[in-house]
Design a protein around this motif. Structure first.
Motif, PDB file in Angstrom:
ATOM      1  N   ALA A  42       0.764  -1.581  -0.191  1.00 25.83           N
ATOM      2  CA  ALA A  42       0.282   0.030   0.063  1.00 25.83           C
ATOM      3  C   ALA A  42       0.727   1.111   0.119  1.00 25.83           C
ATOM      4  N   THR A  43       0.584   2.526  -0.756  1.00 29.30           N
ATOM      5  CA  THR A  43       1.377   3.595  -0.559  1.00 29.30           C
ATOM      6  C   THR A  43       1.345   4.074   0.711  1.00 29.30           C
ATOM      7  N   GLY A  44       2.948   4.760   0.916  1.00 29.20           N
ATOM      8  CA  GLY A  44       2.391   5.347   2.363  1.00 29.20           C
ATOM      9  C   GLY A  44       2.858   4.683   3.087  1.00 29.20           C
ATOM     10  N   ALA A  45       2.667   2.964   2.823  1.00 31.17           N
ATOM     11  CA  ALA A  45       3.030   1.994   4.288  1.00 31.17           C
ATOM     12  C   ALA A  45       4.555   2.043   5.142  1.00 31.17           C
ATOM     13  N   TYR A  46       4.233   2.050   6.066  1.00 29.45           N
ATOM     14  CA  TYR A  46       5.938   2.478   6.860  1.00 29.45           C
ATOM     15  C   TYR A  46       6.293   1.326   6.897  1.00 29.45           C
ATOM     16  N   LYS A  47       7.755   2.193   6.718  1.00 37.92           N
ATOM     17  CA  LYS A  47       9.170   0.585   6.778  1.00 37.92           C
ATOM     18  C   LYS A  47      10.176   1.154   7.687  1.00 37.92           C
ATOM     19  N   ILE A  48      10.731   0.109   8.343  1.00 40.57           N
ATOM     20  CA  ILE A  48      11.186  -0.061   9.889  1.00 40.57           C
ATOM     21  C   ILE A  48      12.850   0.246   9.334  1.00 40.57           C
ATOM     22  N   ASP A  49      13.041   1.912  10.018  1.00 37.87           N
ATOM     23  CA  ASP A  49      14.445   2.104   9.741  1.00 37.87           C
ATOM     24  C   ASP A  49      14.964   1.793  11.244  1.00 37.87           C
ATOM     25  N   ILE A  50      16.679   1.754  11.093  1.00 37.70           N
ATOM     26  CA  ILE A  50      17.820   1.518  11.869  1.00 37.70           C
ATOM     27  C   ILE A  50      17.388   2.266  13.187  1.00 37.70           C
ATOM     28  N   LEU A  51      16.756   3.378  13.082  1.00 36.11           N
ATOM     29  CA  LEU A  51      16.804   3.128  13.704  1.00 36.11           C
ATOM     30  C   LEU A  51      15.407   3.052  15.635  1.00 36.11           C
ATOM     31  N   ASP A  52      14.908   2.845  14.471  1.00 34.51           N
ATOM     32  CA  ASP A  52      13.322   2.313  15.207  1.00 34.51           C
ATOM     33  C   ASP A  52      13.711   1.717  16.511  1.00 34.51           C
ATOM     34  N   LYS A  53      12.897   1.171  17.364  1.00 35.08           N
ATOM     35  CA  LYS A  53      13.181   0.765  18.673  1.00 35.08           C
ATOM     36  C   LYS A  53      12.928  -0.926  18.386  1.00 35.08           C
ATOM     37  N   THR A  54      12.424  -1.375  17.610  1.00 38.30           N
ATOM     38  CA  THR A  54      11.853  -2.176  16.717  1.00 38.30           C
ATOM     39  C   THR A  54      13.106  -3.244  16.491  1.00 38.30           C
ATOM     40  N   TYR A  55      13.232  -2.293  15.465  1.00 33.73           N
ATOM     41  CA  TYR A  55      15.035  -2.881  14.614  1.00 33.73           C
ATOM     42  C   TYR A  55      15.940  -4.043  14.892  1.00 33.73           C
ATOM     43  N   PRO A  56      16.296  -3.802  16.515  1.00 30.73           N
ATOM     44  CA  PRO A  56      17.086  -4.726  16.522  1.00 30.73           C
ATOM     45  C   PRO A  56      16.929  -5.819  16.580  1.00 30.73           C
ATOM     46  N   ALA A  57      15.700  -6.210  17.183  1.00 29.56           N
ATOM     47  CA  ALA A  57      14.677  -7.925  17.720  1.00 29.56           C
ATOM     48  C   ALA A  57      15.043  -8.438  16.345  1.00 29.56           C
ATOM     49  N   HIS A  58      14.443  -7.719  15.247  1.00 26.80           N
ATOM     50  CA  HIS A  58      14.007  -8.524  14.041  1.00 26.80           C
ATOM     51  C   HIS A  58      15.840  -8.161  12.893  1.00 26.80           C
ATOM     52  N   VAL A  59      16.401  -7.911  13.380  1.00 28.46           N
ATOM     53  CA  VAL A  59      17.720  -7.793  12.382  1.00 28.46           C
ATOM     54  C   VAL A  59      18.404  -8.835  13.071  1.00 28.46           C
ATOM     55  N   TRP A  60      17.665  -9.112  14.455  1.00 29.62           N
ATOM     56  CA  TRP A  60      18.787 -10.506  14.898  1.00 29.62           C
ATOM     57  C   TRP A  60      18.431 -11.390  14.578  1.00 29.62           C
ATOM     58  N   LEU A  61      17.501 -11.245  13.803  1.00 32.10           N
ATOM     59  CA  LEU A  61      16.213 -13.010  12.806  1.00 32.10           C
ATOM     60  C   LEU A  61      17.259 -13.137  11.712  1.00 32.10           C
ATOM     61  N   MET A  62      17.308 -11.907  11.514  1.00 29.76           N
ATOM     62  CA  MET A  62      18.670 -12.136   9.923  1.00 29.76           C
ATOM     63  C   MET A  62      19.713 -12.299  10.201  1.00 29.76           C
ATOM     64  N   ILE A  63      20.480 -12.200  11.658  1.00 21.93           N
ATOM     65  CA  ILE A  63      21.784 -12.912  11.733  1.00 21.93           C
ATOM     66  C   ILE A  63      21.466 -14.445  11.827  1.00 21.93           C
ATOM     67  N   PHE A  64      20.211 -15.080  12.329  1.00 20.21           N
ATOM     68  CA  PHE A  64      20.175 -16.203  12.933  1.00 20.21           C
ATOM     69  C   PHE A  64      19.805 -17.014  11.833  1.00 20.21           C
ATOM     70  N   TYR A  65      19.528 -16.316  10.413  1.00 21.72           N
ATOM     71  CA  TYR A  65      18.618 -16.731   9.141  1.00 21.72           C
ATOM     72  C   TYR A  65      20.224 -17.324   8.422  1.00 21.72           C
ATOM     73  N   GLY A  66      21.127 -15.950   8.294  1.00 18.02           N
ATOM     74  CA  GLY A  66      22.758 -16.334   8.507  1.00 18.02           C
ATOM     75  C   GLY A  66      23.298 -17.452   8.929  1.00 18.02           C
ATOM     76  N   PHE A  67      22.942 -17.988  10.240  1.00 17.91           N
ATOM     77  CA  PHE A  67      23.761 -18.929  11.115  1.00 17.91           C
ATOM     78  C   PHE A  67      23.048 -19.650  10.169  1.00 17.91           C
ATOM     79  N   LEU A  68      22.135 -20.097  10.016  1.00 20.05           N
ATOM     80  CA  LEU A  68      21.439 -21.662   9.111  1.00 20.05           C
ATOM     81  C   LEU A  68      21.461 -21.469   7.768  1.00 20.05           C
ATOM     82  N   ASP A  69      21.723 -20.400   7.101  1.00 18.52           N
ATOM     83  CA  ASP A  69      21.935 -20.498   5.998  1.00 18.52           C
ATOM     84  C   ASP A  69      23.918 -21.937   5.408  1.00 18.52           C
ATOM     85  N   SER A  70      24.481 -20.534   6.225  1.00 14.57           N
ATOM     86  CA  SER A  70      25.730 -21.605   5.943  1.00 14.57           C
ATOM     87  C   SER A  70      26.043 -22.228   6.571  1.00 14.57           C
ATOM     88  N   MET A  71      25.456 -22.891   7.742  1.00 18.02           N
ATOM     89  CA  MET A  71      25.086 -24.260   8.514  1.00 18.02           C
ATOM     90  C   MET A  71      24.963 -25.159   7.485  1.00 18.02           C
TER      91      MET A  71
END
Length: 489
Positions: free
Chosen positions: A356-385
């Motif tokens: 949808a037009t104007g849908a909010y996108k998470i930024d690195i300064l948002d409070k919710t960002y750290p938890a979301h980036v940790w999921l990407m980190i663990f997905y990286g672990f899974l892929d390489s393993m």
């Protein structure tokens, strides 16, 4: 006594079944600068840098979601064509590799990555050139089939049995540095961008790096000149007829039908990228957050591959069968950790809401960002393993480069078939949750199907009887090894 012979005697006195189970004809390793140039680690590292420059830049671009563009449609359709041709030519790339030789096959595979990056640069300059991106995908698929088959054959044939996990880890670490560097460039160059796509400079940088990768195979050593660290020669295949080479596909399945149990694992091995990159990273983050997520993802891959390759799969204190089961347990647990975690995020958004037009996108300064980036980190672990463990299992089945080339072709072909299907599903707008759940189910199924193969096929060492492809295909070995089987410890 030669240095090589002394090293083998030392290895033979250890408790590891991997290195002490067989005795083979020993050759002196080169001296002077040739000792380092012709060292297996040097050549595997150079192989890693080829993939650093070419597939690494492709991964960095794909990891941004939609190739760094606002719309992911052209990227998804391009990837559908890419993995479709990859799936077809992957079944025959092992045969091409054995005829042309791995260096020529490797070089043949690299140039498609430059064309693919150039297509995105063209779209950034001329927005109506989306057809170029879609057309570049199938061409890259053909090239990638050749590159990855040559890579798999070289990476699995250079190390001794006891070193295979370490060599896979070294290669995977260098290769994934390409994704790290590429995503760091994308993150830095677009840090202050208010747009939701990357700039021309990012694509130009990626294009230059892929062109460097095209020429690296020219400086690599011919495998027939290589001697492993234990003094044994790297087994090479003479150039038989095309008829014999295509027959080797059938021979590989006939002599080792257990490889069929790994096919579901192969099928899932690139399937999960679509949800991770397009439906998570590309869907709910702005461009600089996508860049940072991408950087963290590929960085974590380095640590994941080294951890499972060196500290688990090459653990000298444990028998190879025990290591195989430990590796299976670790990967299986990681599958459930990341997918349970991701499920709670996926419940909070849909494709229609994010489009949808104007849908909010998470930024690195948002409070919710750290938890979301940790999921990407663990997905990286899974892929390489996942990828490291799959390669290690294939390496545990044989030391024959011809057979390993065919196995690597099966691996890349089947994983590409899975990727082609899911990229097409994403291109036609299948709901995010459907793609996510199918990803979860396929990864679980892949591990469950692999378990009987691990139990019934992985032994504490590879016997010479397991290396039958070249003899059955009527191909004479170079320097036939003189082997005497000794009693297992």
């Amino acid at each position: 006594m030669s240095d090589a012979q002394a090293e083998v005697d030392k290895l033979g006195s250890s408790s590891s079944e991997d290195s002490g189970s067989q005795r083979a004809e020993i050759f002196d390793r080169p001296t002077g600068w040739r000792r380092y140039y012709y060292h297996p680690i040097t050549q595997v590292s150079m192989l890693g840098f080829v993939c650093f420059m070419c597939p690494g830049m492709f991964n960095a671009l794909t990891g941004l979601g939609g190739g760094g563009q606002v719309s992911t449609t052209d990227g998804s359709n391009s990837n559908t064509g890419l993995y479709s041709t990859f799936a077809f030519f992957g079944f025959f790339a092992g045969s091409v590799n054995n005829v042309l030789g791995p260096r020529r096959t490797l070089m043949l595979g690299t140039w498609g990555y430059s064309l693919y990056i150039a297509s995105y640069l063209a779209v950034n300059i001329h927005p109506g050139a989306g057809a170029f991106v879609v057309a570049a995908g199938p061409i890259l698929g053909v090239c990638a089939a050749f590159l990855w088959t040559a890579q798999g054959s070289l990476m699995l044939s250079y190390p001794t049995e006891a070193q295979k996990g370490m060599f896979i880890g070294i290669f995977w670490a260098i290769f994934n540095l390409g994704g790290v560097v590429g995503s760091a460039v994308a993150f830095g160059s677009n840090f202050n961008s208010m747009a939701n796509s990357v700039g021309n400079g990012t694509y130009v940088g990626f294009l230059i790096l892929t062109l460097i990768g095209v020429f690296i195979p020219l400086f690599m050593a011919n495998p027939d000149k290589m001697i492993r660290t234990d003094g044994t020669r790297v087994n090479q295949v003479r150039h038989p007829s095309w008829k014999t080479e295509f027959f080797s596909l059938f021979v590989a399945l006939k002599t080792d039908p257990w490889i069929l149990l790994l096919f579901p694992m192969f099928f899932a091995s690139n399937y999960f990228y679509t949800w991770q990159f397009n439906d998570y990273n590309g869907a709910i983050f702005n461009i600089r957050a996508r860049g940072l997520n991408n950087f963290m993802y590929w960085t974590s891959q380095i640590f994941g591959s080294v951890f499972i390759g060196y500290f688990v799969l090459d653990q000298k204190k444990l028998r190879r069968r025990v290591r195989a089961f430990y590796g299976w347990i670790i990967v299986f647990l990681m599958v459930f950790i990341v997918h349970v975690w991701a499920y709670f995020y996926q419940k909070t958004y849909t494709r229609a809401e994010e489009a949808a037009t104007g849908a909010y996108k998470i930024d690195i300064l948002d409070k919710t960002y750290p938890a979301h980036v940790w999921l990407m980190i663990f997905y990286g672990f899974l892929d390489s393993m996942w990828q490291t463990y799959a390669y290690w299992l294939m390496g545990a089945m044989s030391n024959d480069p011809a057979k390993l080339a065919v196995f690597a072709g099966f691996y890349k072909s089947i994983q590409s078939a899975g990727a082609a299907g899911v990229w097409r599903a994403d291109g036609v707008g299948l709901p995010y949750m459907n793609i996510f759940l199918s990803t979860w189910c396929l990864t679980v199924a892949g591990m469950l199907f692999a378990l009987p193969m691990v139990y019934l096929r992985v032994t504490d060492h590879t016997d010479i009887e397991d290396e039958t492809l070249m003899q059955m295909a009527g191909v004479e070995r170079i320097e036939p090894p003189l082997v005497t089987t000794t009693e297992k410890a």
